[in-house]
Design an enzyme around this catalytic site. Structure first.
Site, short mmCIF file in Angstrom:
data_model
loop_
_atom_site.label_atom_id
_atom_site.label_comp_id
_atom_site.label_asym_id
_atom_site.label_seq_id
_atom_site.Cartn_x
_atom_site.Cartn_y
_atom_site.Cartn_z
N LYS A 31 5.95 2.84 18.49
CA LYS A 31 6.05 4.24 18.04
C LYS A 31 6.51 5.14 19.19
CE LYS A 31 2.30 3.55 14.67
NZ LYS A 31 0.84 3.55 14.52
N ILE A 41 1.87 12.72 9.86
CA ILE A 41 2.20 13.83 10.77
C ILE A 41 3.72 13.92 10.91
CG2 ILE A 41 1.95 14.72 13.11
CD1 ILE A 41 -0.60 13.08 13.41
N LYS A 66 8.65 0.71 12.18
CA LYS A 66 8.79 1.03 13.61
C LYS A 66 9.23 -0.17 14.44
CE LYS A 66 4.05 0.16 13.47
NZ LYS A 66 3.38 0.58 12.28
N GLY A 117 -2.43 4.86 6.04
CA GLY A 117 -3.05 4.98 4.72
C GLY A 117 -2.01 5.25 3.65
N THR A 166 0.82 -1.22 0.00
CA THR A 166 0.00 0.00 0.00
C THR A 166 0.86 1.27 0.00
OG1 THR A 166 -1.62 -1.23 1.27
CG2 THR A 166 -1.87 1.14 1.25
N VAL A 167 1.79 1.36 0.96
CA VAL A 167 2.60 2.58 1.06
C VAL A 167 3.54 2.69 -0.13
CG1 VAL A 167 4.26 3.84 2.48
CG2 VAL A 167 2.41 2.56 3.57
N1 HSE Z 1 -1.90 -0.10 12.52
C1 HSE Z 1 -1.57 1.26 12.73
C2 HSE Z 1 -2.76 2.01 13.30
C3 HSE Z 1 -1.14 1.98 11.49
O1 HSE Z 1 -3.83 1.45 13.49
O2 HSE Z 1 -2.59 3.18 13.58
C4 HSE Z 1 0.26 1.67 11.13
O3 HSE Z 1 1.14 2.16 12.05
#
Ligand code: HSE
Length: 441
Positions: free
Chosen positions: A208, A139, A108, A306, A15-16
């Site tokens: 993260k 962000i 991550k 996304g 996707t990315v």
């Molecule tokens: N699975 C993560 C979320 C997105 O729900 O925010 C990817 O880091």
């Protein structure tokens, strides 16, 4: 060294990766004019090649199934790792760095586990290792912490950095629905993975948060030293009691420098005041509040996942690496991830954290019950701020008791909860949720 026409190779084309290739193939003139860097998508390595990808114009010979055509390719300047996982990505990034390539990653999990080793390797090889897309998607929080807030002592940061959990909790707040029902809906809509464990148990947010606190405090805390709780035990009852008390429940990732110069790093469901901005971040959106001693409170809000939001962050990193290659910012790139420096702060164990608590108990509805419970809390120096008791349930003659405490120490609270749970008058599973009042806005 100055170089125009910088070649980019992608590892992974999901996707990315598709979003990144759309931007690189469709917007290279725009990037050249606005950022002054000429980028060329030279190779994409994917284990199984798709016949076609909508909206992407890939040059002939660009696709390969062999990742070494990217990491060992002398023509490629920047390697973009988007395959995820830890083992293959670690090996491939290591190889690319040793081959003198600048690296961009969104991984991550890899950085949370092996960041120290990989940043040191990048420093030794004088290449950049950029990772903006690893945390909070579109962000720009990584760049903000490592560059824009470099003059600040970061006092605290609070993140809603898992979109899946935020979507589920927001839905639970909006309708009278339980966790399991919303999870199924989130899976059906593609907001939650088929196996949602990493998200709903808080581990994605914890990975993260480790990156954010490494930048903010220079701490490379091992992931198993963090306190991590997910949202699976949050019930519709908790949502409603929280609302009654003036709070909203969010999964919050918290990094906080306390008065003893120790850093609290924790992820857990949290009661936030209803009127706070963070409490109003709804749906799958992310937000990070950073409070620096010079800048004061700041808030960043946007899409944390996304195709295009994440690709936006990846391409920004590619452009930064391109600038480093063409000499604009110097070939030596500082990561602001202190691989050698000894941090002047240490990790605060969860036992020593001080906060207010929301406690929900299921108790027998008879005289003296409240007195027994308050006596245990008092014995552990926990002061009650407010109590709500709801009418007994018709069927089993129990009642729900909700207690909000003043600030207490986690260790004391845990001891008290053990004693309370052992009381005969406590009949159901107890709930304990921490409260954060000072979230700046
Ligand atoms: N699975 C993560 C979320 C997105 O729900 O925010 C990817 O880091």
């Amino acid at each position: 060294m100055s170089k125009s026409n910088i070649s980019v190779g992608l590892l992974g084309w999901g996707t990315v990766g598709t979003g990144v290739s759309k931007i690189l193939s469709g917007r290279s003139d725009f990037i050249s004019q606005h950022a002054g860097v000429e980028l060329r998508l030279a190779k994409i390595a994917k284990r199984t090649l798709p016949a076609f990808r909508d909206g992407v114009d890939i040059p002939d010979g660009c696709l390969t199934t062999d990742p070494s055509e990217v990491v060992d390719n002398p023509e490629i300047d920047i390697v973009v790792e988007l395959i995820g996982g830890v083992t293959d990505s670690r090996n491939l990034i290591g190889k690319a760095i040793r081959n003198g390539k600048h690296v961009v990653t969104a991984n991550k999990a890899l950085l949370a586990e092996h960041g120290r080793e990989l940043f040191r390797l990048a420093d030794e090889n004088r290449v950049s290792l950029n990772f903006e897309a690893s945390t909070a998607g579109g962000i720009p929080i990584i760049k903000t912490l490592r560059e824009s807030f470099a003059a600040n002592r970061i006092q605290s940061l609070y993140g809603i950095i898992n979109g899946t959990c935020n979507f589920i909790l927001s839905q639970m707040h909006e309708g009278d629905v339980d966790f399991e029902v919303v999870l199924k809906e989130a899976q059906a809509k593609g907001y939650a993975e088929a196996d949602p464990t990493l998200d709903i148990e808080g581990h994605d947010a914890a990975q993260k948060l480790l990156l954010l606190t490494a930048l903010a405090y220079g701490l490379n805390a091992p992931s198993d030293h963090l306190h991590v709780e997910g949202i699976t035990k949050i019930t519709q009852q908790d949502i409603q009691y929280a609302r009654e008390l003036g709070y909203v429940i969010k999964l919050l990732a918290i990094g906080k420098l306390n008065s003893a110069d120790r850093v609290e790093i924790r992820v857990h469901p949290t009661l936030l005041p209803t009127q706070s901005l963070l409490a109003n971040v709804g749906g799958a959106f992310n937000a990070v509040c950073v409070i620096g001693d010079a800048v004061g409170p700041t808030l960043f809000y946007g899409q944390g996942a996304g195709e295009m939001p994440t690709a936006s962050a990846v391409v920004a990193d590619i452009i930064d690496a391109g600038k480093a290659i063409s000499g604009e910012r110097g070939a030596r790139v500082s990561h602001a991830w202190q691989t050698d420096a000894k941090p002047d702060v240490s990790l605060c164990p969860i036992d020593d954290v001080e906060t207010r608590y929301y406690v929900r108990l299921v108790v027998q509805d008879k005289p003296g019950v409240l007195a027994q419970i308050s006596s245990v809390l008092g014995a552990h120096r926990i002061s009650i701020a407010s109590v709500i008791q709801k009418e007994r349930y018709e069927t089993d003659e129990t009642a729900s008791l909700v207690i909000v405490t003043h600030i207490a120490t986690e260790k004391n609270m845990q001891f008290a909860m053990k004693e309370i749970d052992a009381l005969n008058v406590v009949t159901g599973e107890s709930q304990l949720i921490r409260i954060e009042e000072e979230v700046a806005f």
